[in-house]
Design a protein around this motif. Sequence first.
Motif, PDB file in Angstrom:
ATOM      1  N   ASN A 156       1.079  -1.009  -0.235  1.00  0.00           N
ATOM      2  CA  ASN A 156      -0.300   0.120   0.632  1.00  0.00           C
ATOM      3  C   ASN A 156       0.859   1.446  -0.281  1.00  0.00           C
ATOM      4  N   LYS A 209       3.726   4.202  -1.150  1.00  0.00           N
ATOM      5  CA  LYS A 209       3.990   4.917  -1.574  1.00  0.00           C
ATOM      6  C   LYS A 209       4.446   4.538  -3.011  1.00  0.00           C
ATOM      7  N   ASP A 212       2.870   3.210  -5.337  1.00  0.00           N
ATOM      8  CA  ASP A 212       1.692   3.658  -6.197  1.00  0.00           C
ATOM      9  C   ASP A 212       2.552   4.756  -7.058  1.00  0.00           C
ATOM     10  N   PHE A 213       3.388   5.106  -6.812  1.00  0.00           N
ATOM     11  CA  PHE A 213       4.842   5.607  -7.986  1.00  0.00           C
ATOM     12  C   PHE A 213       4.430   4.587  -9.569  1.00  0.00           C
ATOM     13  N   ASP A 269       2.246   2.588 -10.420  1.00  0.00           N
ATOM     14  CA  ASP A 269       1.807   2.789 -11.055  1.00  0.00           C
ATOM     15  C   ASP A 269       0.875   3.865 -11.161  1.00  0.00           C
ATOM     16  N   ARG A 310      -6.801  -3.562 -10.038  1.00  0.00           N
ATOM     17  CA  ARG A 310      -5.304  -3.138  -9.121  1.00  0.00           C
ATOM     18  C   ARG A 310      -6.946  -3.058  -8.198  1.00  0.00           C
ATOM     19  N   ALA A 320      -8.418  -4.227  -4.491  1.00  0.00           N
ATOM     20  CA  ALA A 320      -8.134  -3.907  -3.760  1.00  0.00           C
ATOM     21  C   ALA A 320      -9.634  -3.437  -2.658  1.00  0.00           C
TER      22      ALA A 320
END
Lengths: 350, 350, 237, 224, 224
Positions: D38, D40, D43-44, D46, D110, D114
């Motif tokens: 989960n 960062k 997310d980056f 992603d 994704r 989730a």
Amino acid sequence: MLKVSITKELNQFQLHSHFEVKHGITGIIGPSGCGKSVTLQCIAGLVTPDSGEIIVNEKPFFHAEKKLNIKTKNRNIGYVFQHYALFPHLTIWQNIAYGLKGISKHKKHKKIAAMLKKVQLTGYEKHYPNQLSGGQQQRVALARTLVTEPDILLLDEPFSALDHHVKHLLEEELLQIIKEHFTGVVLLVTHNMEEAYRLCDQLLLYHNGQVVQSGTKDEVFKHPKNISAATIIGCKNIILFDSLSQLDSGFSCTIAGTSLHVKEQPISGHTKAIGIHAENIQFVEKDPQQVNTFSYKVQEVVSGIHDSDVTIQAGGIIIKATIPNKQRPAVLTEKLLVRIPAEDLFLLDD
Amino acid sequence: MLKVSITKELNQFQLHSHFEVKHGITGIIGPSGCGKSVTLQCIAGLVTPDSGEIIVNEKPFFHAEKKLNIKTKNRNIGYVFQHYALFPHLTIWQNIAYGLKGISKHKKHKKIAAMLKKVQLTGYEKHYPNQLSGGQQQRVALARTLVTEPDILLLDEPFSALDHHVKHLLEEELLQIIKEHFTGVVLLVTHNMEEAYRLCDQLLLYHNGQVVQSGTKDEVFKHPKNISAATIIGCKNIILFDSLSQLDSGFSCTIAGTSLHVKEQPISGHTKAIGIHAENIQFVEKDPQQVNTFSYKVQEVVSGIHDSDVTIQAGGIIIKATIPNKQRPAVLTEKLLVRIPAEDLFLLDD
Amino acid sequence: QVEQEPQKELLVAAASDLTLAFTEVGALFEEETGVPITFSFGSTGQLADQIENGAPFDVFAAANIDFIDRLKEAELLFPDTQTTYAFGRIGVATLPNSTTSVETLDDLLNPEIKKIAIANPDHAPYGLAAKEALETAGIWDQVEEKLVYGRNISDTLSYIETGNAEAGIIALSLYQEGEVDFELIDADLHEPLEQSIAVINRTNEEELARMFIEFITGPIGKPIMESYGFIVPEETE
Amino acid sequence: MADINLFPLFLSLRVAVTATLLAIVIGIPLAYLLGKSNGKIADFFDSVLTLPIVLPPTVLGYYLLVLLGRQSAVGQFLENQFDMTIVFTPTGATIAALVVSIPFLIKSARSAFAGIDPSLIKAARVLGRSELSIFFSIYLPLAWRGIAAGITLAFARALGDFGATLMVAGSIPNETMTMPIAIYDALLAGNRELANILVLIMTSVSIIVLYILNRLEKKATESR
Amino acid sequence: MADINLFPLFLSLRVAVTATLLAIVIGIPLAYLLGKSNGKIADFFDSVLTLPIVLPPTVLGYYLLVLLGRQSAVGQFLENQFDMTIVFTPTGATIAALVVSIPFLIKSARSAFAGIDPSLIKAARVLGRSELSIFFSIYLPLAWRGIAAGITLAFARALGDFGATLMVAGSIPNETMTMPIAIYDALLAGNRELANILVLIMTSVSIIVLYILNRLEKKATESR
Ligand SMILES: Nc1ncnc2c1ncn2[C@@H]1O[C@H](COP(=O)(O)OP(=O)(O)OP(=O)(O)O)[C@@H](O)[C@H]1O
Ligand SMILES: Nc1ncnc2c1ncn2[C@@H]1O[C@H](COP(=O)(O)OP(=O)(O)OP(=O)(O)O)[C@@H](O)[C@H]1O
Ligand code: MOO
Ligand SMILES: [Mg+2]
Ligand SMILES: [Mg+2]
């Protein structure tokens, strides 16, 4: 007043529910899967019956032939779901506030705070449902519904996940709220007989999608009509008899050669068995005058905290008796006599 | 053997759980939100404790300092979740089959069919969980776990949604399975005292994230150690006393001017109250010889199906008594005397 | 089955303004040689990029000589095959039966004409020519406001045909009678639109490729090219 | 009308189907792994994976061309070792389609992963299943709706890709010319009629395929 | 380097943001309504809505040009009544971006709506809320994850659109020239360096925006 007369088919399951209850608390009791929750959902308009009608205080909610089906939101119903159905994205506070509308912010605030206090969740306002324990969640579900002051209250096992301390508090709270604000119908599904007895005025016994008995709680507990009803209310002694004959003051029935005297009761052609609550079996000092008094042999003893269940054989009858633990040693000597009070025996239809 | 000695913080909630239980069934009882489910989840490896250790049969599952944390799937645990957690996309059959592996197809088939029969769900193989009633779902959850024959069994209120008939059957089934196949530890969370007493060998009383008492069921029920423990097991009479003095054969305590005799018991500096189960209060014919026997006034009566709870005032003491309904008329005349048996009174720590 | 020799085939990358003309010439070439010819039309710059990265073309016909020069520097062409096969011509196109007729570039200043489409002068050769013509005519600054740029000359035509631009400057080669009214612009107003063709040196069909280049400028190709509005240079050699 | 070449249609379908299958095989595990974390960094990562959507297809195609072309390290290696070229072949078209379409699948999958109730994952772990087996038996079926939506989007995007495919695969008739390129070419050649017919064919076929995908998704999640 | 014109970047961001907002306002209710019906008609309609993905953007742009152009009924009406033109204006770019991006949002949102536990909707109804209020208070927040993914995809697609925007809005420098068009132009003009710089700017900005979108999505669903 609530009148339900509906049918609904779900897979192999058939619901044929017909009953009428007055205001006050009505308990719905029945084995798992007998259609209690489906009935509540029909009343709430969440499941549409195949046929029949539902009428509340003269106002029809549903009428299959007239194609009448009032929308759920206009039925002003309070429904505590068996699985709670709390909104996972809302805090406890927001969950409880969800059904409140048309009142001032200040009043809303006061009502919710008071309700949180009643369900002992003050301090949990900002938690989300998944941060609560099972019992806490159930209390939120209860609070969310009670705070809206609905016309009808449908409670699907609302206390099942609560410890007895909190449960007692909430039962009292419920009774209080109902006494103070509530003149409508309350349907309470429960598996707990004591709870049903404590809280309810009337009882509906369900079996296999059908109402097998309805009436006041005392009526139902003292005189279950048939074998199903007796099983549902937890009667431990249901004994098929061989023959039944009328006497002056009641009946005499014979079971494996032993005769029992039964007090007067209405009797139908279907009467097949007698029943008696294990708590009503008595053990007495020798006294051969009394009717239905026998010597016995103890077959099995199961101890509870304060009471024990003793299975005994008296003549041809095998019967369970619930006795206080204090009395157990005396009973186990088998020197007493068992008395099966004729006035507590009931005749059961098939 | 299961040894748990962990701490865990969740929001404001603090779990400090330390106990050790032997094989057999151990009941966990405690108020809603006291940390029962979190404890089970720690044992299963679904929640990681902040510190401490968990050891099962000599094998460490978790050890904070050694950074040891066995994966859940390798703990061979059976866990019936409070919210069931059935797989919505699998049929009942598939749900039950999910944890079975490494056995032949034929054997699997036989096991599942047998299990379905035990939980009375034969015929529901092809249904999906959302097509079942609440109680049926709970039975699937139970079946899914029992069929895997785990080393440890964690049962989180596994009978809460069941009617008493099915519940009794499943309780017996559980005992049977455990007797036949199971030599490990069973932890059973329940809010039902009778159930705990019937099923368990040992009991753990939880309060606010801590174990307040543990021991055999009789020990715990007969002699709760402190006020919390007494409340948890549902003792209706917990009375703070004014003073306590040692006698030859026990103690004498004074409450609002009335003296009560208490039988010998270990006593600590924290002893603050006495307690007695409402079921142990007796009503006797006039007999001024006996200790702890008083005349009384009835304050309130709450009727149950077979018993009634009577609140009475005897001297300065207000006390609740549970009596059979048959005895109620006699008690209500107030012509009897109440006897508070010294041997049933227990001293309670703060 | 018996024939072992791989099927001969010629793959020609050609600028999109050649779409109509080359399709017709190609058919005749096939007839004459019996070798199937396949065209891949696209923006010149894009085709050049593809050739640089190994596109399997045999011949590259560019709309802009700069790109041929670029590939030559990269040594991807047979330098001796480089031929200027045509000069493009541009003109002003308007919708038929439109109220505002445009005969000269100055007519573009008419306020009735709100939008003028040209190809993007940054990379489309016809766009650059259009820009030069407008500049030479001295009206660039006045019309710049009205300009919309098409990605290429064919997008530009679309703007006119769909009535979104009242006028536009397109290639003579794209002009089809009836679809738009067309007024040729004086070739002196812009740099010559020199269209160059060459054989790519990776080819397996060098012979055939050379033949094709000759064919275009030869007696069969030339009139067809001319009919599509290309000025075909006289053989200089 | 009779002589409409249907090769581009079949090529397009083949390319889109292959690219979608590859996207499924690569994208779903990737989405799963991204979902596990989960943090960062995930997310980056992603965001970086979403990039192919943001770049104009032609430009993306250009970079792919440079990356995979016969001048590139990859291209030379493949050519020397396996005598294989990617660019200007249907393989190139497939790769281009894959690159432009896979972000849609990853993103959808994704978010679908989730959304799964964590208690079901816990239950599966307690029942002794390995993470891999849980992935197939719980994650995939429960996220199916979102994944199916992602597959549909990826397939549609792969089918409709023009710029990237054109750049990487060229528009060689009967070899790498896909339907979108054929439509564009027809338009370019001023052949509006042909363009219209091709668009009609393309849209009809697409609607049928998308409709079937839609119904399949329903089927799989019906009984719950 | 100093004289790089950043107008296309800002225009692109403006266009993409506007288009995404419009897509949200139009697409989410549409997805909700489609989700209400489980029938074949809804599925067919859904397929039709997916079409803009399948068509090459340029071709789609061409049809938009015909449909909204100054000769069209719509175009003439707007021009006569409001003196407004769509084509060759940023508005046109926005509409083009909207059309190419909205299918992604609709599809994602529809599948997210379908994943909501129906018992929560029942609970909301019993609590007396109207369908509209349930939409905002239950559907939207619970489907948020999927919707956010859809928004991200739609935004990225809108930001990256080249073909359709170019066709509808032209590429008028400092007026309708978006970043993708600028990159394309630089590339085609053989100006690799500029193209690379523009791509770098575009990707950096995109990654930042996408990353922020990603984190925002997390934020909103954090506590559950
Ligand atoms: N959605 C459904 N589809 C098919 N069958 C259903 C559905 N919902 C319930 N049933 C069936 O209807 C019957 C009655 O279900 P219901 O939920 O009313 O039982 P219940 O009396 O509430 O039982 P419990 O005490 O276990 O909650 C069950 O046999 C169940 O399998
Ligand atoms: N995920 C979580 N985040 C924060 N707090 C939590 C979380 N889960 C549980 N808690 C808190 O931990 C405490 C113990 O919870 P737990 O579920 O163990 O209670 P319990 O003893 O099982 O109660 P019940 O009988 O109601 O199920 C509760 O006060 C609860 O609010
Ligand atoms: O945006 Mo494109 O380059 O027309 O596919
Ligand atoms: Mg139920
Ligand atoms: Mg719990």
